[in-house]
Write an enzyme that holds these catalytic residues in place. Structure first.
Site, short mmCIF file in Angstrom:
data_model
loop_
_atom_site.label_atom_id
_atom_site.label_comp_id
_atom_site.label_asym_id
_atom_site.label_seq_id
_atom_site.Cartn_x
_atom_site.Cartn_y
_atom_site.Cartn_z
N SER A 142 0.78 -1.30 -0.16
CA SER A 142 -0.09 -0.07 -0.01
C SER A 142 0.99 1.18 0.03
CB SER A 142 -0.89 -0.05 1.01
OG SER A 142 -1.77 1.04 1.28
N TYR A 168 -4.43 -3.29 9.75
CA TYR A 168 -4.32 -3.30 8.10
C TYR A 168 -2.71 -2.65 7.86
CZ TYR A 168 -5.08 -2.19 3.33
OH TYR A 168 -4.86 -2.08 1.81
#
Length: 284
Positions: A142, A168
């Site tokens: 990410s 996450y």
């Protein structure tokens, strides 16, 4: 200097690239950017295996779907045993901001699936990747902050309350660290690895978020239209296929079909690798 950018698609990147004779595995390869990746690689001539949790629920006429639940390490080993040579592995599958869920020996789901499942998959596929002589592993991470923390003493949120976004973020930081150390260990065997930030894309990854949460975050408007900076799945797949076909690319983090300045800490990458071998019981 790359000729591609944030608006490029996976097909743009692979135009003129011939992957005939190459075997590619795409985890989560039947939905979202994984599906766009699978389709683009197949169009470029690769034989593609889409690793998915429920093969019977998908219909692909350009790739083979095989069952893989990354939360089940026994199944990961079984899946990997079926390959002789693997040229490309796109570690694309992931879970985002889910409710607190425990798998295996009490592992938090996001760290288990996003990182440890892919770690185990690469461990079992390592001989097949080495047989390629020029294998590429691309780990979908990410927009990782250089200071994104790994919770070394409590990675599964046992001592402290579960925070779905912290979990996450940790799993995505782990993806980048994992790719960095895999490149170090794999390079003598012809295996190069990189991590990528695909950008913001509306896909099934957001299944655990409510419409109200996405509106509040500015991701969509009241009518459900995505914000201007969001990509299509085909654009989101571009960076991972770009990283997979660049010659001699490895040990870097990429975004918008280019290498970013971010470099994972080599000491943290090695530490995470050691922790992962201990947790999974898989020796490096």
């Amino acid at each position: 200097m790359t000729q591609f950018d944030a608006k490029s698609t996976a097909d743009d990147v692979l135009a003129g690239v011939d992957l005939t004779g190459k075997l590619a595995i795409v985890t989560g390869g039947a939905s979202g950017i994984g599906l766009a990746t699978t389709r683009a690689l197949a169009r470029a001539g690769a034989t593609v295996v889409a690793a998915v949790r429920e093969p019977g629920a998908v219909s692909l006429d350009f790739a083979e779907a095989r069952r893989l639940d990354l939360a089940d390490l026994a199944q990961v080993a079984e899946f990997a045993a079926g390959f002789g040579t693997v040229d490309l592995l796109i570690a694309n599958a992931g879970v985002m901001a889910c409710p607190e869920t425990r798998v295996g020996p009490g592992w938090e789901l996001q760290f288990a699936v996003n990182h440890l499942g892919h770690f185990a998959l690469v461990h079992h596929l390592f001989p097949a990747l080495a047989r390629s002589g020029s294998a590429r592993v691309v780990v979908v991470s990410s927009n990782v902050r250089p200071d994104a923390p790994i919770r070394w003493d409590d990675p599964f949120f046992v001592a402290e309350p579960y925070d779905r976004w912290a979990a996450y973020g940790q799993s995505k930081a782990a993806n980048a660290l994992f790719a960095a150390h895999l490149d170090v260990l794999g390079r003598p065997h012809g295996i190069r690895a990189s991590s990528v930030h695909p950008g913001a894309i509306l896909t099934p990854l957001q299944r655990h978020l409510t419409r109200a949460e996405m509106i509040e975050a500015g991701w969509i408007d009241e009518q459900g239209n995505a914000a201007d900076y969001f990509k299509t799945p085909e654009q989101g797949a571009a960076t991972q296929v770009w990283a997979a076909v660049q010659p001699d690319l490895g040990g870097v983090h990429c975004s918008d079909c280019a290498v970013t300045p971010f470099r994972p800490s080599s000491s943290d990458a090695a530490r995470l690798w050691t922790m992962s071998t201990t947790l999974t019981g898989l020796l490096s």
